[in-house]
Design a protein around this motif. Structure first.
Motif, PDB file in Angstrom:
ATOM      1  N   GLU A  17       0.839  -1.209   0.000  1.00 16.48           N
ATOM      2  CA  GLU A  17       0.000   0.000   0.000  1.00 16.48           C
ATOM      3  C   GLU A  17       0.872   1.257   0.000  1.00 16.48           C
ATOM      4  OE1 GLU A  17      -3.351   0.524   0.303  1.00 16.48           O
ATOM      5  OE2 GLU A  17      -4.196  -1.468   0.648  1.00 16.48           O
ATOM      6  N   LEU A  18       1.889   1.263   0.846  1.00 14.40           N
ATOM      7  CA  LEU A  18       2.770   2.436   0.940  1.00 14.40           C
ATOM      8  C   LEU A  18       3.559   2.626  -0.351  1.00 14.40           C
ATOM      9  CD1 LEU A  18       4.057   1.940   4.596  1.00 14.40           C
ATOM     10  CD2 LEU A  18       2.439   3.666   3.790  1.00 14.40           C
ATOM     11  N   LEU A  19       3.985   1.518  -0.961  1.00 18.19           N
ATOM     12  CA  LEU A  19       4.729   1.608  -2.212  1.00 18.19           C
ATOM     13  C   LEU A  19       3.855   2.164  -3.326  1.00 18.19           C
ATOM     14  CD1 LEU A  19       7.240   1.061  -3.877  1.00 18.19           C
ATOM     15  CD2 LEU A  19       6.545  -1.332  -4.057  1.00 18.19           C
ATOM     16  N   GLU A  20       2.610   1.696  -3.412  1.00 17.20           N
ATOM     17  CA  GLU A  20       1.725   2.214  -4.453  1.00 17.20           C
ATOM     18  C   GLU A  20       1.459   3.708  -4.261  1.00 17.20           C
ATOM     19  OE1 GLU A  20      -2.593   1.529  -6.601  1.00 17.20           O
ATOM     20  OE2 GLU A  20      -1.811   0.020  -5.220  1.00 17.20           O
ATOM     21  N   LYS A  21       1.268   4.109  -3.018  1.00 20.69           N
ATOM     22  CA  LYS A  21       1.046   5.527  -2.751  1.00 20.69           C
ATOM     23  C   LYS A  21       2.247   6.356  -3.185  1.00 20.69           C
ATOM     24  CE  LYS A  21       0.186   8.810   1.008  1.00 20.69           C
ATOM     25  NZ  LYS A  21       0.026   8.972   2.477  1.00 20.69           N
ATOM     26  N   THR A  22       3.452   5.874  -2.892  1.00 16.70           N
ATOM     27  CA  THR A  22       4.666   6.607  -3.245  1.00 16.70           C
ATOM     28  C   THR A  22       4.832   6.711  -4.753  1.00 16.70           C
ATOM     29  OG1 THR A  22       5.722   5.820  -1.214  1.00 16.70           O
ATOM     30  CG2 THR A  22       7.164   6.693  -2.929  1.00 16.70           C
ATOM     31  N   ILE A  23       4.616   5.597  -5.458  1.00 21.69           N
ATOM     32  CA  ILE A  23       4.766   5.618  -6.913  1.00 21.69           C
ATOM     33  C   ILE A  23       3.691   6.487  -7.556  1.00 21.69           C
ATOM     34  CG2 ILE A  23       4.675   4.189  -8.994  1.00 21.69           C
ATOM     35  CD1 ILE A  23       5.976   1.957  -7.397  1.00 21.69           C
ATOM     36  N   HIS A  53       7.484   4.899 -14.196  1.00 20.25           N
ATOM     37  CA  HIS A  53       6.753   4.917 -12.919  1.00 20.25           C
ATOM     38  C   HIS A  53       5.454   4.117 -13.050  1.00 20.25           C
ATOM     39  CE1 HIS A  53       9.697   7.631 -11.546  1.00 20.25           C
ATOM     40  NE2 HIS A  53       9.132   8.753 -11.926  1.00 20.25           N
ATOM     41  N   ARG A  54       4.747   4.284 -14.166  1.00 23.17           N
ATOM     42  CA  ARG A  54       3.495   3.554 -14.360  1.00 23.17           C
ATOM     43  C   ARG A  54       3.761   2.054 -14.542  1.00 23.17           C
ATOM     44  NH1 ARG A  54       2.619   8.182 -17.267  1.00 23.17           N
ATOM     45  NH2 ARG A  54       3.092   7.201 -19.271  1.00 23.17           N
ATOM     46  N   GLY A  75       3.477  -3.449 -11.579  1.00 26.48           N
ATOM     47  CA  GLY A  75       4.106  -4.529 -10.826  1.00 26.48           C
ATOM     48  C   GLY A  75       3.649  -4.579  -9.387  1.00 26.48           C
ATOM     49  N   VAL A  76       3.464  -3.419  -8.784  1.00 23.18           N
ATOM     50  CA  VAL A  76       2.971  -3.359  -7.407  1.00 23.18           C
ATOM     51  C   VAL A  76       1.560  -3.937  -7.329  1.00 23.18           C
ATOM     52  CG1 VAL A  76       2.349  -1.821  -5.498  1.00 23.18           C
ATOM     53  CG2 VAL A  76       4.428  -1.393  -6.825  1.00 23.18           C
ATOM     54  N   GLN A  77       0.711  -3.563  -8.274  1.00 27.97           N
ATOM     55  CA  GLN A  77      -0.657  -4.073  -8.295  1.00 27.97           C
ATOM     56  C   GLN A  77      -0.682  -5.588  -8.503  1.00 27.97           C
ATOM     57  OE1 GLN A  77      -1.818  -1.557 -11.528  1.00 27.97           O
ATOM     58  NE2 GLN A  77      -2.612   0.067 -10.216  1.00 27.97           N
ATOM     59  N   TYR A  78       0.181  -6.076  -9.371  1.00 23.79           N
ATOM     60  CA  TYR A  78       0.282  -7.514  -9.650  1.00 23.79           C
ATOM     61  C   TYR A  78       0.683  -8.270  -8.382  1.00 23.79           C
ATOM     62  CZ  TYR A  78       2.158 -11.753 -11.942  1.00 23.79           C
ATOM     63  OH  TYR A  78       2.428 -13.041 -12.322  1.00 23.79           O
ATOM     64  N   ASN A  79       1.694  -7.753  -7.670  1.00 18.29           N
ATOM     65  CA  ASN A  79       2.163  -8.425  -6.452  1.00 18.29           C
ATOM     66  C   ASN A  79       1.130  -8.344  -5.331  1.00 18.29           C
ATOM     67  OD1 ASN A  79       4.628  -9.175  -7.576  1.00 18.29           O
ATOM     68  ND2 ASN A  79       5.621  -7.268  -6.991  1.00 18.29           N
ATOM     69  N   ARG A  80       0.419  -7.236  -5.240  1.00 18.40           N
ATOM     70  CA  ARG A  80      -0.584  -7.121  -4.180  1.00 18.40           C
ATOM     71  C   ARG A  80      -1.722  -8.116  -4.401  1.00 18.40           C
ATOM     72  NH1 ARG A  80      -1.505  -2.146  -4.239  1.00 18.40           N
ATOM     73  NH2 ARG A  80      -3.579  -1.966  -5.099  1.00 18.40           N
ATOM     74  N   ALA A  81      -2.058  -8.371  -5.648  1.00 19.16           N
ATOM     75  CA  ALA A  81      -3.092  -9.376  -5.930  1.00 19.16           C
ATOM     76  C   ALA A  81      -2.681 -10.733  -5.364  1.00 19.16           C
ATOM     77  CB  ALA A  81      -3.327  -9.477  -7.441  1.00 19.16           C
ATOM     78  N   THR A  82      -1.404 -11.057  -5.471  1.00 14.53           N
ATOM     79  CA  THR A  82      -0.905 -12.326  -4.938  1.00 14.53           C
ATOM     80  C   THR A  82      -1.061 -12.382  -3.424  1.00 14.53           C
ATOM     81  OG1 THR A  82       0.722 -12.422  -6.729  1.00 14.53           O
ATOM     82  CG2 THR A  82       1.091 -13.860  -4.844  1.00 14.53           C
ATOM     83  N   VAL A  83      -0.703 -11.301  -2.755  1.00 15.31           N
ATOM     84  CA  VAL A  83      -0.780 -11.258  -1.289  1.00 15.31           C
ATOM     85  C   VAL A  83      -2.239 -11.333  -0.836  1.00 15.31           C
ATOM     86  CG1 VAL A  83      -0.303  -9.873   0.769  1.00 15.31           C
ATOM     87  CG2 VAL A  83       1.389 -10.002  -1.070  1.00 15.31           C
TER      88      VAL A  83
END
Length: 368
Positions: A40-46, A59-60, A65-73
Motif C-alpha cells: 500500500e505504501l509503495l503504491e502511494k509513493t509511486i 513509474h506507471r 508490478g505493485v498491483q500484480y504483487n498485491r493481488a498475490t498477497v
C-alpha cells in the motif's frame, strides 16, 4: 520542475526503493499483513511520483508490478474480491505498455518491427500476458469464470519468435490456466464451517514448513531458562499458521493458532494490550533507548495485529456466538493503532486503515 520539485522526486524514489525492499522482506518472512502494508505504501509513493513526473512512463510500469504483487498477497490472505480488483488494475496498467495489445497474432510482427530505447518489447508483452494469466486464475477461483487461452497463446508466440522466452515459461502459464480450470471443477467450500462429521485437517507445503520451523523453535525454547528467547519468532509462526490453516479450510486450527499468537504477542507487548498506555510507554522508551524504538513499537503493533486477526478468525469460524469477543478485540486493535500512529515514526494512517479493513470484514461476517 524546479529545484525543490526535483528534490521531492528524489526523496520519493528513495522511499519507493525502501518500501519495495520491505515488501520483499515481509514476503520472505511470510508476513502477509506486513507485505500488504508495504505494498500500500509503495503504491502511494509511486502514484505521487507519477503526479510529479507524468512523462516518466517507467513509474506507471512499476505501478503495474505493485498491483500484480498485491493481488498475490490478497489471494494468500483469502481476500478474493480485493485480489481480483488488484489483478484487474495490473492488467489495465500493463495493457498500456503492451505493443501487441493482447493479441497473440500481433506478437511476431511487434517483435520484428518494434524498437525501443527502454524496455524490450518482448518484456512488455510478457508482463501483460503474466498479468492476464494471474487475473484468469483469480476470476476462476473467486467468480467461477472460465479462463481463455490468450495468455498461453501469447507465450507460445513469444517462445517461437522471441529471444528471452523458454519452454519453461510457456509451461508455467499453462499450469496457471490448468489450475484455474481445476478450481472450476471443484466444489467450492465455504469459509465458515458447517455441521458435519469431523475430518483430518488439510495440509499444504507452506503449512508443513511452518510447523517444522515451529517445532524447532519450541524445542529451543524449552532449553532456554527464561522461556522467552524465541517467543517473538514463535508468535509470528502461530500468526502465519492461522492464515495458512484458514486458506485451506482448517477453521478450528486457524482459530486456535490465532488465539495462541494473540496470547504470545500480548505477553510481549509492553502496554499489555492497554491502548491508553501506548503514548506514554513509547515516549518513555524513546527517551531512554532511541536506537531501539523501532523494535519496541513493533511489539505493540504486532500485538494489535494479532488481536485484529483473532477477531476476524472468530467472526469467520464462530460467527455471532463470539460477537462480544470480536467486538472487544477489534475495538482494542483499532484504539491501539489510533494511539500508536500519534507517536510512532514507522506506523501511520495506512497501517490503521489496514486494521480497520480487517475489522470491517469481521463485523460483516457477524452479520451474515
Amino acid at each position: 520542475m524546479g529545484m525543490f520539485g526535483g528534490r521531492t522526486a528524489t526523496r520519493l524514489r528513495a522511499k519507493a526503493t525502501v518500501e519495495h525492499q520491505r515488501f520483499e522482506a515481509a514476503v520472505r518472512a511470510q508476513d502477509l499483513h506486513g507485505a500488504l502494508r508495504h505494498s500500500e505504501l509503495l503504491e502511494k509513493t509511486i502514484s505521487e511520483l507519477i503526479e510529479r513526473e507524468p512523462g516518466q512512463a517507467f513509474h506507471r510500469f512499476q505501478l503495474a508490478g505493485v498491483q500484480y504483487n498485491r493481488a498475490t498477497v490478497l489471494d494468500a490472505l483469502g481476500r478474493g474480491d480485493e485480489a481480483v480488483a488488484a489483478a484487474q488494475s495490473a492488467v489495465r496498467t500493463y495493457a498500456a505498455f503492451d505493443p501487441a495489445s493482447g493479441d497473440p497474432a500481433a506478437v511476431a510482427r511487434q517483435l520484428r518491427e518494434m524498437r525501443t530505447d527502454g524496455i524490450a518489447p518482448e518484456t512488455l508483452i510478457r508482463h501483460a500476458a503474466d498479468a492476464a494469466a494471474r487475473l484468469a486464475r483469480l476470476l476462476a477461483k473467486y467468480e467461477g469464470k472460465a479462463p481463455g487461452t490468450t495468455p498461453l497463446d501469447t507465450y507460445g508466440q513469444l517462445h517461437r519468435h522471441g529471444d528471452e522466452t523458454t519452454q519453461a515459461d510457456v509451461d508455467r502459464i499453462a499450469t496457471q490456466l490448468d489450475d484455474a480450470r481445476r478450481s472450476l471443477r471443484q466444489q467450492p467450500g465455504p469459509r465458515t464451517p458447517v455441521p458435519g462429521p469431523s475430518r483430518k485437517p488439510r495440509s499444504s507445503p507452506e503449512l508443513k514448513a511452518n510447523q517444522r520451523a515451529l517445532g524447532r523453535l519450541e524445542r529451543l525454547r524449552r532449553q532456554d531458562p527464561t522461556g522467552i528467547a524465541h517467543q517473538p519468532q514463535i508468535a509470528r509462526l502461530h500468526y502465519d499458521a492461522a492464515t495458512l490453516h484458514n486458506n485451506i479450510g482448517n477453521g478450528p486450527q486457524a482459530v486456535e493458532a490465532a488465539r495462541t499468537a494473540e496470547a504470545l504477542y500480548t505477553d510481549l507487548d509492553p502496554t499489555h494490550g492497554d491502548p491508553s498506555r501506548v503514548e506514554t510507554t513509547v515516549q518513555r522508551f524513546r527517551a531512554q533507548h532511541p536506537e531501539s524504538v523501532r523494535q519496541f513499537e513493533e511489539l505493540i503493533g504486532n500485538a494489535a495485529n494479532a488481536r485484529s486477526q483473532l477477531a476476524w478468525m472468530l467472526a469467520c469460524h464462530h460467527g455471532r456466538s463470539e460477537a462480544a469477543a470480536v467486538e472487544r478485540l477489534a475495538t482494542n486493535a483499532i484504539r491501539t493503532y489510533e494511539q500508536l500512529i500519534l507517536v510512532s515514526r514507522q506506523y501511520g494512517p495506512a497501517d490503521l486503515r489496514l486494521v480497520n479493513e480487517q475489522v470491517t470484514q469481521a463485523y460483516a461476517l457477524l452479520r451474515r
